[in-house]
Design a protein around this motif. Structure first.
Motif, PDB file in Angstrom:
ATOM      1  N   GLU A 194      -0.727  94.871 115.076  1.00 32.67           N
ATOM      2  CA  GLU A 194      -1.396  94.521 113.821  1.00 32.67           C
ATOM      3  C   GLU A 194      -1.911  93.089 113.855  1.00 32.67           C
ATOM      4  O   GLU A 194      -3.030  92.807 113.400  1.00 32.67           O
ATOM      5  CB  GLU A 194      -0.413  94.707 112.652  1.00 32.67           C
ATOM      6  CG  GLU A 194      -1.029  94.467 111.290  1.00 32.67           C
ATOM      7  CD  GLU A 194      -0.048  94.725 110.150  1.00 32.67           C
ATOM      8  OE1 GLU A 194      -0.404  94.441 108.995  1.00 32.67           O
ATOM      9  OE2 GLU A 194       1.070  95.195 110.429  1.00 32.67           O
ATOM     10  N   GLU A 195      -1.108  92.172 114.415  1.00 30.03           N
ATOM     11  CA  GLU A 195      -1.542  90.777 114.535  1.00 30.03           C
ATOM     12  C   GLU A 195      -2.719  90.659 115.499  1.00 30.03           C
ATOM     13  O   GLU A 195      -3.652  89.902 115.274  1.00 30.03           O
ATOM     14  CB  GLU A 195      -0.370  89.926 115.023  1.00 30.03           C
ATOM     15  CG  GLU A 195      -0.709  88.442 115.167  1.00 30.03           C
ATOM     16  CD  GLU A 195       0.474  87.630 115.664  1.00 30.03           C
ATOM     17  OE1 GLU A 195       0.276  86.434 115.950  1.00 30.03           O
ATOM     18  OE2 GLU A 195       1.573  88.188 115.773  1.00 30.03           O
ATOM     19  N   PHE A 196      -2.685  91.437 116.558  1.00 31.34           N
ATOM     20  CA  PHE A 196      -3.769  91.448 117.537  1.00 31.34           C
ATOM     21  C   PHE A 196      -5.078  91.864 116.875  1.00 31.34           C
ATOM     22  O   PHE A 196      -6.117  91.234 117.058  1.00 31.34           O
ATOM     23  CB  PHE A 196      -3.414  92.415 118.661  1.00 31.34           C
ATOM     24  CG  PHE A 196      -3.454  91.782 120.020  1.00 31.34           C
ATOM     25  CD1 PHE A 196      -4.335  92.225 120.980  1.00 31.34           C
ATOM     26  CD2 PHE A 196      -2.598  90.737 120.336  1.00 31.34           C
ATOM     27  CE1 PHE A 196      -4.376  91.663 122.238  1.00 31.34           C
ATOM     28  CE2 PHE A 196      -2.624  90.157 121.585  1.00 31.34           C
ATOM     29  CZ  PHE A 196      -3.513  90.614 122.542  1.00 31.34           C
ATOM     30  N   PHE A 197      -5.027  92.939 116.113  1.00 36.95           N
ATOM     31  CA  PHE A 197      -6.234  93.435 115.450  1.00 36.95           C
ATOM     32  C   PHE A 197      -6.742  92.419 114.427  1.00 36.95           C
ATOM     33  O   PHE A 197      -7.949  92.229 114.261  1.00 36.95           O
ATOM     34  CB  PHE A 197      -5.955  94.773 114.765  1.00 36.95           C
ATOM     35  CG  PHE A 197      -5.551  95.871 115.724  1.00 36.95           C
ATOM     36  CD1 PHE A 197      -6.030  95.883 117.023  1.00 36.95           C
ATOM     37  CD2 PHE A 197      -4.678  96.865 115.336  1.00 36.95           C
ATOM     38  CE1 PHE A 197      -5.664  96.881 117.914  1.00 36.95           C
ATOM     39  CE2 PHE A 197      -4.311  97.870 116.216  1.00 36.95           C
ATOM     40  CZ  PHE A 197      -4.798  97.886 117.507  1.00 36.95           C
ATOM     41  N   TYR A 222     -10.389  96.911 125.500  1.00 41.73           N
ATOM     42  CA  TYR A 222      -9.482  96.165 126.370  1.00 41.73           C
ATOM     43  C   TYR A 222      -9.656  94.665 126.128  1.00 41.73           C
ATOM     44  O   TYR A 222     -10.683  94.202 125.641  1.00 41.73           O
ATOM     45  CB  TYR A 222      -9.711  96.501 127.836  1.00 41.73           C
ATOM     46  CG  TYR A 222     -11.142  96.332 128.299  1.00 41.73           C
ATOM     47  CD1 TYR A 222     -11.636  95.099 128.705  1.00 41.73           C
ATOM     48  CD2 TYR A 222     -12.012  97.416 128.313  1.00 41.73           C
ATOM     49  CE1 TYR A 222     -12.938  94.940 129.114  1.00 41.73           C
ATOM     50  CE2 TYR A 222     -13.327  97.269 128.718  1.00 41.73           C
ATOM     51  CZ  TYR A 222     -13.777  96.036 129.119  1.00 41.73           C
ATOM     52  OH  TYR A 222     -15.080  95.889 129.504  1.00 41.73           O
ATOM     53  N   PHE A 223      -8.627  93.913 126.504  1.00 44.47           N
ATOM     54  CA  PHE A 223      -8.627  92.470 126.276  1.00 44.47           C
ATOM     55  C   PHE A 223      -7.719  91.821 127.315  1.00 44.47           C
ATOM     56  O   PHE A 223      -6.673  92.374 127.680  1.00 44.47           O
ATOM     57  CB  PHE A 223      -8.127  92.153 124.862  1.00 44.47           C
ATOM     58  CG  PHE A 223      -7.966  90.682 124.580  1.00 44.47           C
ATOM     59  CD1 PHE A 223      -9.072  89.879 124.363  1.00 44.47           C
ATOM     60  CD2 PHE A 223      -6.709  90.111 124.537  1.00 44.47           C
ATOM     61  CE1 PHE A 223      -8.932  88.522 124.117  1.00 44.47           C
ATOM     62  CE2 PHE A 223      -6.548  88.754 124.283  1.00 44.47           C
ATOM     63  CZ  PHE A 223      -7.671  87.968 124.066  1.00 44.47           C
ATOM     64  N   VAL A 224      -8.121  90.646 127.799  1.00 42.62           N
ATOM     65  CA  VAL A 224      -7.353  89.916 128.818  1.00 42.62           C
ATOM     66  C   VAL A 224      -6.953  88.556 128.259  1.00 42.62           C
ATOM     67  O   VAL A 224      -7.764  87.876 127.633  1.00 42.62           O
ATOM     68  CB  VAL A 224      -8.174  89.733 130.114  1.00 42.62           C
ATOM     69  CG1 VAL A 224      -7.399  88.873 131.116  1.00 42.62           C
ATOM     70  CG2 VAL A 224      -8.521  91.079 130.729  1.00 42.62           C
ATOM     71  N   GLU A 225      -5.709  88.173 128.470  1.00 43.87           N
ATOM     72  CA  GLU A 225      -5.252  86.839 128.074  1.00 43.87           C
ATOM     73  C   GLU A 225      -4.331  86.280 129.159  1.00 43.87           C
ATOM     74  O   GLU A 225      -3.763  87.021 129.964  1.00 43.87           O
ATOM     75  CB  GLU A 225      -4.541  86.876 126.725  1.00 43.87           C
ATOM     76  CG  GLU A 225      -3.144  87.460 126.760  1.00 43.87           C
ATOM     77  CD  GLU A 225      -2.385  87.228 125.460  1.00 43.87           C
ATOM     78  OE1 GLU A 225      -2.936  86.564 124.554  1.00 43.87           O
ATOM     79  OE2 GLU A 225      -1.241  87.714 125.357  1.00 43.87           O
ATOM     80  N   TYR A 226      -4.179  84.947 129.129  1.00 46.34           N
ATOM     81  CA  TYR A 226      -3.358  84.265 130.115  1.00 46.34           C
ATOM     82  C   TYR A 226      -2.193  83.597 129.388  1.00 46.34           C
ATOM     83  O   TYR A 226      -2.383  82.926 128.371  1.00 46.34           O
ATOM     84  CB  TYR A 226      -4.178  83.225 130.877  1.00 46.34           C
ATOM     85  CG  TYR A 226      -5.433  83.806 131.491  1.00 46.34           C
ATOM     86  CD1 TYR A 226      -5.378  84.504 132.687  1.00 46.34           C
ATOM     87  CD2 TYR A 226      -6.667  83.684 130.846  1.00 46.34           C
ATOM     88  CE1 TYR A 226      -6.512  85.053 133.241  1.00 46.34           C
ATOM     89  CE2 TYR A 226      -7.817  84.232 131.401  1.00 46.34           C
ATOM     90  CZ  TYR A 226      -7.733  84.914 132.596  1.00 46.34           C
ATOM     91  OH  TYR A 226      -8.856  85.461 133.131  1.00 46.34           O
TER      92      TYR A 226
END
Length: 354
Positions: A228-231, A241-245
């Motif tokens: 929910e926080e991501f959205f 899709y999503f990429v994070e470091y």
């Protein structure tokens, strides 16, 4: 202040210009290779994330066919109609749950009343109590199936996609894969008598079973609160899709799974940035090699300049200083390169005139 000698000026100007060109070239090369490396890392984690999603989805691909077989059966139809009370004991024992790796079954009549439910742990091989309200949780799935058949009396159900509803859903932080089909006669003709639902719980144990212990791709589930926080932050809205470091030198790839009912689900992969870090080391080694080669080339150029131009000029200057009245042109040899030989010939002519 004394003027700089031509040799010093040439070395300084030539060295600075060459060093500047090398620095600009290496900087552009480093920028381009680093960007290419980052893109390659993103493509790699995205590909693995898509593979993980495909593995998860393919592990459920047989469930709709299984559910349809059970729902399109005279024995099931008669049970919902109250004419086959032995159906549960005879047919819905432990065997189908163990064989098809099922966790629950729910059977509704066409008025939406729950006729039967069972929750089963196929790992422990026993029926168990869980905090699941199947009637509430599966109500939306039931309605999706029931809606397709409202008011229909005769049906030739040759297209499975138009019959039932199958897919992922979540409830109270728990993931499920559910498959729901209308309760029909074995001929799959006529009106439906309710909805039959098989389902599987997608917990950590099930995720590990799906992956089969592979070390290559390790997928994880994102909690409902994190999703929910991501959205809310705008991630996974346009692209699935999503990429994070992370600050621990890890890269994460997220993938959004559409839910047939309720909120969408998110899986993610996490792995060390091995590809990126190894690539940076290769780039660093490559840059050092370029600098060393450039220094060698610069030294070689200065050596050739000293040998072919600066040393002959110095020698010429010393010879000119030693010229006297008795020996004028004999002090000036003519064995240098074309330009210096031309200069020497001009000096000889000038001395002859003098």
């Amino acid at each position: 202040m004394k003027k700089l000698r031509i040799r010093t000026v040439i070395i300084l100007v030539g060295g600075l210009l060459f060093a500047l060109l090398v620095i600009i070239f290496v900087a552009q090369l480093d920028k381009g290779m680093t960007q290419l490396l980052i893109q390659r890392e993103k493509d790699n984690i995205n590909q693995k994330t898509h593979i993980a999603a495909a593995i998860l989805q393919s592990s459920m691909q047989t469930l709709p066919d299984i559910t349809r077989d059970w729902s399109s059966w005279d024995a099931t139809y008669d049970f919902v109609a109250g004419k086959n009370p032995e159906f549960i004991a005879d047919e819905l024992g432990d065997y189908p749950f163990l064989l098809h790796k099922l966790n629950f079954v729910a059977i509704f009549d066409k008025e939406g009343k729950l006729k039967y439910e069972k929750i089963y742990d196929f790992n422990e091989k026993r029926e168990k109590e869980m905090n699941l309200d199947l009637s509430f949780m599966l109500g939306g799935i039931r309605d999706k199936v029931q809606y397709k058949f409202t008011g229909i009396q005769e049906m030739d159900l040759s297209d499975p996609s138009s019959i039932g509803v199958s897919g992922f859903m979540s409830s109270n932080g728990t993931w499920f894969y559910v498959s729901a089909f209308p309760v029909l006669r074995s001929s799959e003709k006529g009106g439906n008598n309710g909805v039959f639902i098989f389902g599987r719980i997608i917990d950590d144990q099930e995720m590990a079973r799906i992956q089969g212990g592979s070390d290559n791709i390790q997928m994880h589930r994102l909690s409902a609160e994190q999703a929910e926080e991501f959205f809310a932050q705008g991630h996974l809205v346009v692209e699935p899709y999503f990429v994070e470091y992370t600050d621990k030198g890890m890269v994460r790839g997220y993938f959004r799974l559409g839910a047939v009912y309720g909120d969408d689900l998110v899986i993610f992969l996490e792995e060390p940035r091995t590809l990126y870090l190894d690539g940076l080391r290769v780039i660093k080694t490559f840059k050092i090699s370029i600098y060393l080669i450039s220094c060698f080339i610069l030294a070689l150029l200065f050596f050739m300049m000293e040998k072919l131009l600066l040393a002959p000029l110095k020698d010429l200057a010393e010879r000119v200083e030693k010229i006297d009245e008795s020996s004028m042109s004999e002090m000036l040899p003519s064995y240098w390169g074309y330009e210096l030989s031309t200069l020497v010939e001009s000096l000889k002519k000038m001395l002859d005139k003098i």
